[in-house]
Scaffold this motif. Structure first.
Motif, PDB file in Angstrom:
ATOM      1  N   GLY A   1     106.251 -27.833 -71.691  1.00 54.25           N
ATOM      2  CA  GLY A   1     107.270 -26.824 -71.430  1.00 54.25           C
ATOM      3  C   GLY A   1     106.950 -25.995 -70.195  1.00 54.25           C
ATOM      4  N   ALA A   2     107.678 -24.891 -70.046  1.00 49.89           N
ATOM      5  CA  ALA A   2     107.490 -24.014 -68.898  1.00 49.89           C
ATOM      6  C   ALA A   2     106.136 -23.315 -68.973  1.00 49.89           C
ATOM      7  CB  ALA A   2     108.606 -22.984 -68.844  1.00 49.89           C
ATOM      8  N   VAL A   3     105.532 -23.133 -67.795  1.00 50.21           N
ATOM      9  CA  VAL A   3     104.231 -22.479 -67.713  1.00 50.21           C
ATOM     10  C   VAL A   3     104.291 -21.408 -66.623  1.00 50.21           C
ATOM     11  CG1 VAL A   3     102.992 -24.538 -68.472  1.00 50.21           C
ATOM     12  CG2 VAL A   3     103.342 -24.143 -66.031  1.00 50.21           C
ATOM     13  N   VAL A   4     103.342 -20.488 -66.670  1.00 53.51           N
ATOM     14  CA  VAL A   4     103.188 -19.485 -65.622  1.00 53.51           C
ATOM     15  C   VAL A   4     102.307 -20.070 -64.528  1.00 53.51           C
ATOM     16  CG1 VAL A   4     102.340 -17.190 -65.046  1.00 53.51           C
ATOM     17  CG2 VAL A   4     103.475 -17.582 -67.243  1.00 53.51           C
ATOM     18  N   HIS A   5     102.880 -20.258 -63.344  1.00 53.70           N
ATOM     19  CA  HIS A   5     102.121 -20.850 -62.244  1.00 53.70           C
ATOM     20  C   HIS A   5     101.229 -19.826 -61.546  1.00 53.70           C
ATOM     21  CE1 HIS A   5     104.107 -24.735 -62.434  1.00 53.70           C
ATOM     22  NE2 HIS A   5     105.275 -24.116 -62.517  1.00 53.70           N
ATOM     23  N   GLY A   6     101.650 -18.595 -61.546  1.00 49.81           N
ATOM     24  CA  GLY A   6     100.867 -17.560 -60.886  1.00 49.81           C
ATOM     25  C   GLY A   6     101.718 -16.327 -60.696  1.00 49.81           C
ATOM     26  N   GLY A   7     101.146 -15.339 -60.027  1.00 47.57           N
ATOM     27  CA  GLY A   7     101.895 -14.113 -59.836  1.00 47.57           C
ATOM     28  C   GLY A   7     101.268 -13.189 -58.814  1.00 47.57           C
ATOM     29  N   PHE A   8     101.959 -12.075 -58.591  1.00 45.36           N
ATOM     30  CA  PHE A   8     101.517 -11.024 -57.680  1.00 45.36           C
ATOM     31  C   PHE A   8     101.455  -9.708 -58.445  1.00 45.36           C
ATOM     32  CE2 PHE A   8     102.764 -14.130 -54.632  1.00 45.36           C
ATOM     33  CZ  PHE A   8     102.138 -13.820 -53.439  1.00 45.36           C
ATOM     34  N   ARG A   9     100.483  -8.894 -58.111  1.00 44.53           N
ATOM     35  CA  ARG A   9     100.378  -7.535 -58.634  1.00 44.53           C
ATOM     36  C   ARG A   9     100.104  -6.602 -57.464  1.00 44.53           C
ATOM     37  NH1 ARG A   9      96.452  -8.479 -63.967  1.00 44.53           N
ATOM     38  NH2 ARG A   9      97.869  -9.929 -65.043  1.00 44.53           N
ATOM     39  N   ASN A  10     100.810  -5.475 -57.471  1.00 45.98           N
ATOM     40  CA  ASN A  10     100.654  -4.519 -56.383  1.00 45.98           C
ATOM     41  C   ASN A  10     100.606  -3.115 -56.961  1.00 45.98           C
ATOM     42  OD1 ASN A  10     100.457  -3.404 -53.856  1.00 45.98           O
ATOM     43  ND2 ASN A  10     102.623  -3.588 -53.367  1.00 45.98           N
ATOM     44  N   GLN A  11      99.489  -2.456 -56.775  1.00 43.80           N
ATOM     45  CA  GLN A  11      99.350  -1.052 -57.148  1.00 43.80           C
ATOM     46  C   GLN A  11      99.299  -0.237 -55.858  1.00 43.80           C
ATOM     47  OE1 GLN A  11      96.154  -0.288 -59.883  1.00 43.80           O
ATOM     48  NE2 GLN A  11      96.616  -2.075 -61.141  1.00 43.80           N
ATOM     49  N   SER A  12     100.222   0.695 -55.722  1.00 50.25           N
ATOM     50  CA  SER A  12     100.305   1.427 -54.459  1.00 50.25           C
ATOM     51  C   SER A  12     100.666   2.882 -54.714  1.00 50.25           C
ATOM     52  CB  SER A  12     101.362   0.788 -53.541  1.00 50.25           C
ATOM     53  OG  SER A  12     102.647   0.839 -54.138  1.00 50.25           O
ATOM     54  N   TRP A  13     100.321   3.709 -53.744  1.00 53.15           N
ATOM     55  CA  TRP A  13     100.771   5.090 -53.747  1.00 53.15           C
ATOM     56  C   TRP A  13     101.086   5.495 -52.313  1.00 53.15           C
ATOM     57  CZ3 TRP A  13      98.258   8.797 -50.921  1.00 53.15           C
ATOM     58  CH2 TRP A  13      96.902   8.563 -50.594  1.00 53.15           C
ATOM     59  N   ASP A  14     102.006   6.418 -52.169  1.00 51.89           N
ATOM     60  CA  ASP A  14     102.343   6.924 -50.841  1.00 51.89           C
ATOM     61  C   ASP A  14     102.687   8.399 -50.937  1.00 51.89           C
ATOM     62  OD1 ASP A  14     104.763   5.911 -52.209  1.00 51.89           O
ATOM     63  OD2 ASP A  14     105.817   6.627 -50.437  1.00 51.89           O
ATOM     64  N   GLY A  15     102.351   9.129 -49.901  1.00 50.91           N
ATOM     65  CA  GLY A  15     102.599  10.561 -49.861  1.00 50.91           C
ATOM     66  C   GLY A  15     102.943  11.010 -48.460  1.00 50.91           C
ATOM     67  N   ARG A  16     103.671  12.108 -48.377  1.00 51.53           N
ATOM     68  CA  ARG A  16     104.072  12.624 -47.081  1.00 51.53           C
ATOM     69  C   ARG A  16     104.242  14.131 -47.176  1.00 51.53           C
ATOM     70  NH1 ARG A  16     108.192   9.986 -46.766  1.00 51.53           N
ATOM     71  NH2 ARG A  16     109.976  11.403 -46.649  1.00 51.53           N
ATOM     72  N   ILE A  17     103.833  14.832 -46.123  1.00 53.90           N
ATOM     73  CA  ILE A  17     103.999  16.278 -46.001  1.00 53.90           C
ATOM     74  C   ILE A  17     104.722  16.542 -44.692  1.00 53.90           C
ATOM     75  CG2 ILE A  17     102.844  18.511 -45.860  1.00 53.90           C
ATOM     76  CD1 ILE A  17     100.446  17.230 -47.275  1.00 53.90           C
ATOM     77  N   GLU A  18     105.770  17.359 -44.748  1.00 57.31           N
ATOM     78  CA  GLU A  18     106.533  17.672 -43.544  1.00 57.31           C
ATOM     79  C   GLU A  18     106.753  19.169 -43.427  1.00 57.31           C
ATOM     80  OE1 GLU A  18     110.186  15.552 -43.318  1.00 57.31           O
ATOM     81  OE2 GLU A  18     109.224  13.636 -42.861  1.00 57.31           O
ATOM     82  N   ALA A  19     106.713  19.653 -42.208  1.00 59.65           N
ATOM     83  CA  ALA A  19     106.967  21.070 -41.915  1.00 59.65           C
ATOM     84  C   ALA A  19     107.979  21.139 -40.778  1.00 59.65           C
ATOM     85  CB  ALA A  19     105.682  21.781 -41.524  1.00 59.65           C
ATOM     86  N   GLN A  20     109.110  21.776 -41.043  1.00 60.34           N
ATOM     87  CA  GLN A  20     110.132  21.971 -40.014  1.00 60.34           C
ATOM     88  C   GLN A  20     109.997  23.383 -39.458  1.00 60.34           C
ATOM     89  OE1 GLN A  20     114.149  21.268 -41.247  1.00 60.34           O
ATOM     90  NE2 GLN A  20     115.010  21.540 -39.203  1.00 60.34           N
ATOM     91  N   HIS A  21     109.685  23.470 -38.164  1.00 59.64           N
ATOM     92  CA  HIS A  21     109.486  24.803 -37.587  1.00 59.64           C
ATOM     93  C   HIS A  21     110.825  25.465 -37.291  1.00 59.64           C
ATOM     94  CE1 HIS A  21     110.576  23.642 -33.472  1.00 59.64           C
ATOM     95  NE2 HIS A  21     109.784  22.583 -33.572  1.00 59.64           N
ATOM     96  N   ARG A  22     110.783  26.753 -37.164  1.00 57.48           N
ATOM     97  CA  ARG A  22     111.996  27.490 -36.849  1.00 57.48           C
ATOM     98  C   ARG A  22     112.417  27.201 -35.405  1.00 57.48           C
ATOM     99  NH1 ARG A  22     112.987  30.797 -41.021  1.00 57.48           N
ATOM    100  NH2 ARG A  22     111.207  31.383 -42.341  1.00 57.48           N
ATOM    101  N   PRO A  23     113.714  27.224 -35.128  1.00 56.13           N
ATOM    102  CA  PRO A  23     114.172  26.960 -33.758  1.00 56.13           C
ATOM    103  C   PRO A  23     113.504  27.894 -32.758  1.00 56.13           C
ATOM    104  CG  PRO A  23     116.023  26.972 -35.285  1.00 56.13           C
ATOM    105  CD  PRO A  23     114.827  27.444 -36.061  1.00 56.13           C
ATOM    106  N   LEU A  24     113.074  27.314 -31.643  1.00 54.78           N
ATOM    107  CA  LEU A  24     112.377  28.076 -30.609  1.00 54.78           C
ATOM    108  C   LEU A  24     113.221  28.111 -29.343  1.00 54.78           C
ATOM    109  CD1 LEU A  24     108.824  26.485 -31.038  1.00 54.78           C
ATOM    110  CD2 LEU A  24     109.649  28.638 -32.009  1.00 54.78           C
ATOM    111  N   ALA A  25     113.324  29.262 -28.757  1.00 55.44           N
ATOM    112  CA  ALA A  25     114.037  29.407 -27.494  1.00 55.44           C
ATOM    113  C   ALA A  25     113.097  29.054 -26.355  1.00 55.44           C
ATOM    114  CB  ALA A  25     114.556  30.831 -27.336  1.00 55.44           C
ATOM    115  N   SER A  26     113.464  28.060 -25.564  1.00 54.01           N
ATOM    116  CA  SER A  26     112.662  27.638 -24.419  1.00 54.01           C
ATOM    117  C   SER A  26     113.484  27.799 -23.150  1.00 54.01           C
ATOM    118  CB  SER A  26     112.244  26.173 -24.586  1.00 54.01           C
ATOM    119  OG  SER A  26     113.345  25.317 -24.371  1.00 54.01           O
ATOM    120  N   PRO A  27     112.847  27.730 -21.983  1.00 49.25           N
ATOM    121  CA  PRO A  27     113.615  27.849 -20.729  1.00 49.25           C
ATOM    122  C   PRO A  27     114.685  26.775 -20.582  1.00 49.25           C
ATOM    123  CG  PRO A  27     111.267  28.150 -20.325  1.00 49.25           C
ATOM    124  CD  PRO A  27     111.398  27.705 -21.746  1.00 49.25           C
ATOM    125  N   LEU A  28     114.517  25.621 -21.267  1.00 50.61           N
ATOM    126  CA  LEU A  28     115.479  24.529 -21.152  1.00 50.61           C
ATOM    127  C   LEU A  28     116.551  24.562 -22.227  1.00 50.61           C
ATOM    128  CD1 LEU A  28     113.068  21.575 -20.284  1.00 50.61           C
ATOM    129  CD2 LEU A  28     114.475  22.950 -18.722  1.00 50.61           C
TER     130      LEU A  28
END
Length: 697
Positions: A315-342
């Motif tokens: 009958g049907a058999v398991v030929h093989g497989g993949f396993r993936n353990q992962s984590w991801d993280g991100r930190i973001e900081a949006q600064h206040r608008p700055l007035a520049s000469p341009l």
């Protein structure tokens, strides 16, 4: 935002005539998880942003995010199986297209094989967005082709207007005799919001043009999620847990004969938060953190030679497989608008981290030994308002990548010295430092038009598969041999566009050109192999064609265009026409075409949109694809005729019912996907009618 078709965003509402006007009046929120963090909610975009919203996804009945996107300009699908199809962006796929959910990495192995399904369920989506160009630098070098992001409300970020709200959707498709359904909702108690959603689909083998069905093309998928957030005046914090399981068949060739199927499961824990300080240099601080456990098994009958001549022995058999353990993280900081000469300067800086631990089992241990990938990056986006009509965008990213794994030392000529030679793995480690940068200009023009010009330089580190592969790969029918000495891949891209978002005539057109240095690709060696290296021999008589990873310079260029013209008021609605065109050309420097490049496509249609009713007819012609890679067959073009009809009925002030009927491939034409490894074995679905009902409350 005016009540117009957002052509600059290529909004899919314009391509789905089944949606009434009220359903198309959708604006992206000022702060979006996927929008460029430096756009600050301003009108216009430095590159086209393709979006599909929930009504469009429900009507399409797509079994994968790639299937939902495949007819959009510049997009295609790998179409290896209905349950396993990955998006292609401008001819680029796999390790060059990043998949994610709500900004979190998909945490899957779909880039390692076309038969592997992305664990992103369109039934659970509120919207799918495709991000190209400079904005993709936010997500890393693996997004060199673009980012496909599935959005839902699993971690609520805003307080709902009512104490409870939700949506229930169901559909039936004639082609697969399949049912699907989804339900989602939020309930509020003070500042706390709970979200829950479930979805399920049961598709049988889909029907073919002229009758019959595509054997072993079934799909069975279930997903569930539960989220909780606390939302205050200065931000929010929340978390969610989700689960998805899919069992699907692999059609075509030996896989269909052996009843090969893949049983995939993923569990994800995620958390996200945002804080808006009342004072200080930053106007917002945000974080994302996700943990994913993924696994799948390939199940099927034994090969005839492995079962003593009896394919069904044991009958049907398991030929093989993949396993993936992962984590991801991100930190973001949006600064206040700055007035520049341009002018006024607005921007975001961020740090991101990813860790992926990939393990293979059974037969796949020979294809790719265990590998670990670590990424850490810092990035900066800035937008400068030079004048009221001219804006400048700049972005930069530096990324540290470490990949550890193992592979063998292959003899010259990639053939065994004798029939009994076995490979011995040696531990390997590679470190890379990809650096990327981009610059863009956006100019408002008369007659509500906008012109844009962007340029970017992006570097990509090779993947574990490209470095350390060393065995048979059933998905591609190849015996892959990695190259541990691969260097970074880099691309310089220039894109120009012109769009008009308002008025009776709306359009968006883009032209792009990319030069890749050190493009990583497969090269056929002229040898073929069985299940192990000892079986490799000269010639192509073996079960798997032997390929070796290498690098060559390459050139891509293309054009995408889309338009709509309102013609006249007809009854209570607006009647009009629309058109679209896209093409991509890809060649190696010095001659030769890249393989599996989508063909050029030209289409058009008519629409009528009223307050309650919406309808339309769309025609698409895919041209013959004769510009093929080495040992690749040509693909005949096809005609695709689709139609949509939808009716929206307000039941009361809180409930709205939408009924829709969609017809796909109404001409019942034979269609083959030039970008698919399975194109010579598998036809795309024949004529299909789909009925959907959706209730929002």
């Amino acid at each position: 935002m005016p009540r117009t078709f957002r052509m600059a965003l290529l909004a899919t509402a314009a391509t789905l005539p089944g949606l009434p006007l009220a359903a198309q009046d959708l604006a992206l929120p000022p702060v979006s998880v996927t929008a460029s963090p430096v756009q600050s909610g301003q009108a216009g975009s430095f590159v086209p942003l393709t979006t599909l919203d929930q009504p469009a996804l429900a009507q399409s009945g797509a079994r994968s995010i790639a299937e939902a996107l495949e007819n959009e300009p510049g997009l295609a699908a790998t179409s290896f199986a209905p349950g396993a199809s990955r998006p292609i962006i401008r001819g680029l796929d796999n390790f060059r297209v990043r998949l994610q959910e709500n900004g979190f990495a998909a945490g899957d192995v779909s880039a390692y094989g076309e038969d592997h399904a992305p664990p992103l369920d369109p039934l659970a989506a509120e919207r799918i967005e495709v991000i190209r160009g400079p904005a993709s630098l936010r997500w890393g070098s693996q997004a060199i082709g673009g980012v496909v992001n599935l959005l839902n409300n699993r971690i609520p970020t805003e307080l709902p207007d009512r104490a409870a709200q939700g949506r229930v959707t169901g559909g039936w498709s004639s082609g697969s005799r399949g049912w699907d359904g989804a339900a989602s909702g939020e309930t509020r108690a003070g500042n706390w919001v709970v979200h829950g959603d479930v979805s399920s689909r049961r598709d049988h083998d889909y029907g073919l043009p002229g009758g019959g069905s595509q054997a072993n093309s079934f799909v069975r998928t279930d997903s569930q999620a539960l989220g909780l957030s606390y939302i205050g005046e200065q931000g929010f914090i929340g978390g969610a847990v989700s689960h998805m399981r899919s069992l699907y068949g692999i059609p075509g060739g030996e896989e269909a004969q052996l009843g090969t199927r893949i049983d995939m499961e993923q569990i994800r824990w995620s958390s996200r938060g945002l804080y808006r300080p009342e004072a200080g240099p930053f106007q917002s601080l945000a974080y994302w953190f996700g943990l994913t456990r993924y696994q799948h098994q390939e199940i099927g009958l034994e090969h005839a030679d492995a079962a003593g001549g009896d394919e069904t022995a044991g009958g049907a058999v398991v030929h093989g497989g993949f396993r993936n353990q992962s984590w991801d993280g991100r930190i973001e900081a949006q600064h206040r608008p700055l007035a520049s000469p341009l002018g006024l300067l607005d921007g975001t800086l961020g740090l991101s981290f990813e860790h992926e631990r990939l393990r293979t089992t059974g037969e796949f241990l020979e294809f790719l030994p265990p590998a670990t990938t670590r990424r850490a990056a810092a990035y900066l986006f800035e937008e400068l308002a030079l004048t009221p009509t001219l804006r400048l965008q700049a972005a930069a990213r530096v990324e540290a990548v470490r990949i550890t794994g193992a592979t063998a030392a292959f003899p010259g000529g990639f053939l065994p010295a004798d029939g009994a030679e076995e490979l011995t793995n040696t531990a390997r480690q590679r470190d890379f430092l990809p650096v990327s940068a981009s610059l863009g200009l956006l100019r408002d023009l008369p007659w509500a038009m906008q012109a844009r010009l962007t340029g970017q330089y992006v570097e990509r580190a090779p993947s574990a598969a490209e470095l350390f592969s060393r065995g048979a790969h059933d998905a591609t029918g190849t015996f892959d041999i990695g190259a541990p000495g691969l260097s970074k891949e880099s691309a310089v891209t220039l894109e120009a566009g012109l769009s008009r978002q308002a008025g009776g005539f709306r359009f968006d057109t883009s032209a792009f050109a990319s030069r890749f240095d050190g493009f990583i690709y497969h090269a056929l060696t002229g040898n073929s192999c069985g299940e192990d290296f000892a079986s490799c021999a000269a010639g192509t008589e073996g079960e798997f064609l032997q390929t070796v990873y290498g690098q060559r310079d390459a050139r891509f260029y293309g054009l995408e265009a889309k338009m709509e013209q309102d013609l006249l008021r007809l009854g209570e609605g607006q009647f009009g026409i629309r058109g679209r065109y896209d093409m991509v050309r890809a060649r190696f420097s010095g001659g030769g075409n890249l393989p599996r490049i989508p063909p050029q496509r030209l289409g058009g249609g008519v629409f009528w949109r009223g307050e309650a009713w919406g309808m339309g007819l769309d025609y698409l012609h895919a041209f013959d694809q004769n510009r093929t890679g080495a040992n690749e067959t040509a693909t005949k073009g096809y005609e695709l005729l689709n139609a949509r009809l939808a009716y929206t009925l307000p039941l009361d002030s809180d409930r709205v019912l939408t009924l829709a009927l969609a017809g796909n491939n109404l001409l019942d034409r034979d269609m083959r996907n030039a970008a698919s490894f399975k194109k010579d074995e598998v036809l795309l679905p024949g004529r299909t009618l789909r009925v959907t009902a959706s209730l929002t409350f």
